[in-house]
Enzyme design. Structure first.
Site: not given
Length: 392
Positions: A67-68, A231
């Site tokens: 997702k994304h 991160n």
């Protein structure tokens, strides 16, 4: 096909948009159904790299749920336990192939975030995988091939508009990669670094007992992190990512976010959750949302009078904070990976609360001694790889 015109870019106002190879060569994909968009292809190409490398490193079929441009989950194709079938809504008598198990486990890492995902398979998509996907909300899939039965099943999704992409498994991208930002072209060598068990030889803690299963989980964590927006921190158990914290500015926030997701994954196995009695005909996404809220501190949103009747046949008892803490405390054997060094011991403190016994990270912080000291306090094994895995 040398180029494919997209409806628009990241947003509807970003036109025109297309994909193509800079050298004018043939695209390595075939679009078998649907019309994938810009973000779909970003997810497709990132997720394909992840599952391809995961299979190469472990020898097991691999799958991811994206997702994304970050994985909500990733896993290798180990058999499902009985409790897995329950929490992932698999029919008790369903026959599952290894690649089907891989995808079910990948999606099961975070079913809430996997809603509307892009699926990626390292192996040919078979009917067992397609039958499971048929009932899940998903935007599309990429795989090196599809059986005729699987293709027929998937083409029924989204009123016939489900995005199905076949990729050439022999495709090798150019050594240099480029992207434009604000009209300026960036160029760098592709991250072709090979992740395998040789990376795990530098154990820096007093406890040096690193079983093969933990080594496999470290490899799963590292390859997942390689294709997660930095991160990032990843919790893994039994060859399955159970919590991914992506794109946070602070390392400890990554560790907390991924740890909270790992806790939610484990809480789904609590007897009270397994015993929830849902009304007939409830949709899978509604069931997932209800479980997520029930497990959270906002449980009254589904348990209040007049609300619970919309979801449950019998009003559930509250899963108390004390019960949740006690259940999470029984979790063991979890591995956590980080795409860059842990700068403070607080990351280890948070990780061990979610059952972490093994940590893999680059090392190289000026406070490595503090991180190692904290791990030694709890008997946690740390392996330093010396390799950073930032991905942007």
């Amino acid at each position: 096909m040398k180029e494919f015109e997209l409806k628009y870019g990241c947003n509807p106002n970003q036109k025109p948009a297309k994909i193509y190879l800079c050298d004018g060569g043939e695209l390595p994909v075939k679009i078998l159904n649907g019309r994938p968009g810009y973000i779909n292809f970003l997810d497709a190409f990132n997720s394909w790299q992840l599952v391809r490398e995961l299979k190469e490193a472990t020898g097991l079929p691999a799958a991811a749920s994206f997702k994304h441009v970050s994985p909500a989950g990733a896993a290798v194709g180990l058999p499902l336990r009985e409790v897995d079938r329950q929490i992932y809504f698999v029919e008790p008598d369903a026959e599952l192939s290894p690649i089907a198990c891989a995808y079910i486990r990948a999606r099961g890492a975070d079913r809430l975030c996997s809603y509307g995902d892009w699926a990626a398979l390292s192996d040919v998509c078979d009917a067992a995988t397609a039958r499971y996907l048929k009932y899940e909300v998903s935007d599309g899939i990429i795989a090196p091939g599809y059986t005729p039965e699987a293709l027929e099943i998937l083409k029924t999704k989204k009123k016939g508009g489900y995005n199905i992409v076949e990729i050439d498994p022999a495709y090798v991208p150019a050594e240099q990669e480029r992207k434009d930002v604000f009209g300026v072209t960036f160029e760098q060598g592709r991250n072709n670094f090979r992740i395998d068990s040789a990376l795990l030889e530098r154990i820096v803690t007093e406890n040096r007992d690193l079983p093969d299963a933990a080594k496999r989980d470290m490899i799963v964590a590292l390859i997942t992190l390689k294709y997660t927006q930095s991160n990032s921190v990843c919790y893994v158990k039994d060859g399955q990512a159970i919590g991914v914290g992506a794109g946070q500015q602070s390392r400890i926030h990554c560790t907390r976010l991924a740890g909270n997701k790992a806790d939610t994954w484990y809480l789904r196995q609590h007897p009270k959750v397994l015993g929830l009695q849902f009304i007939d005909g409830i949709r899978r996404p509604d069931r997932d949302n209800a479980i997520d809220v029930y497990i959270s501190d906002e449980h009254d949103d589904v348990l209040a009078e007049g609300r619970w009747q919309q979801t449950f046949r019998v009003k559930p008892e509250v899963l108390t904070a004390e019960e949740k803490r006690a259940w999470i405390a029984t979790q063991r054997g979890v591995t956590v990976g980080s795409d860059a060094f842990f700068p403070f011991g607080d990351n280890v403190e948070r990780a061990r609360k979610s059952g972490v016994d093994y940590i893999v990270e680059p090392g190289g912080s000026i406070r490595d001694d503090n991180v190692i000291e904290t791990a030694n306090r709890y008997g946690i094994v740390i392996a330093f790889t010396g390799i950073r895995l930032f991905h942007h």
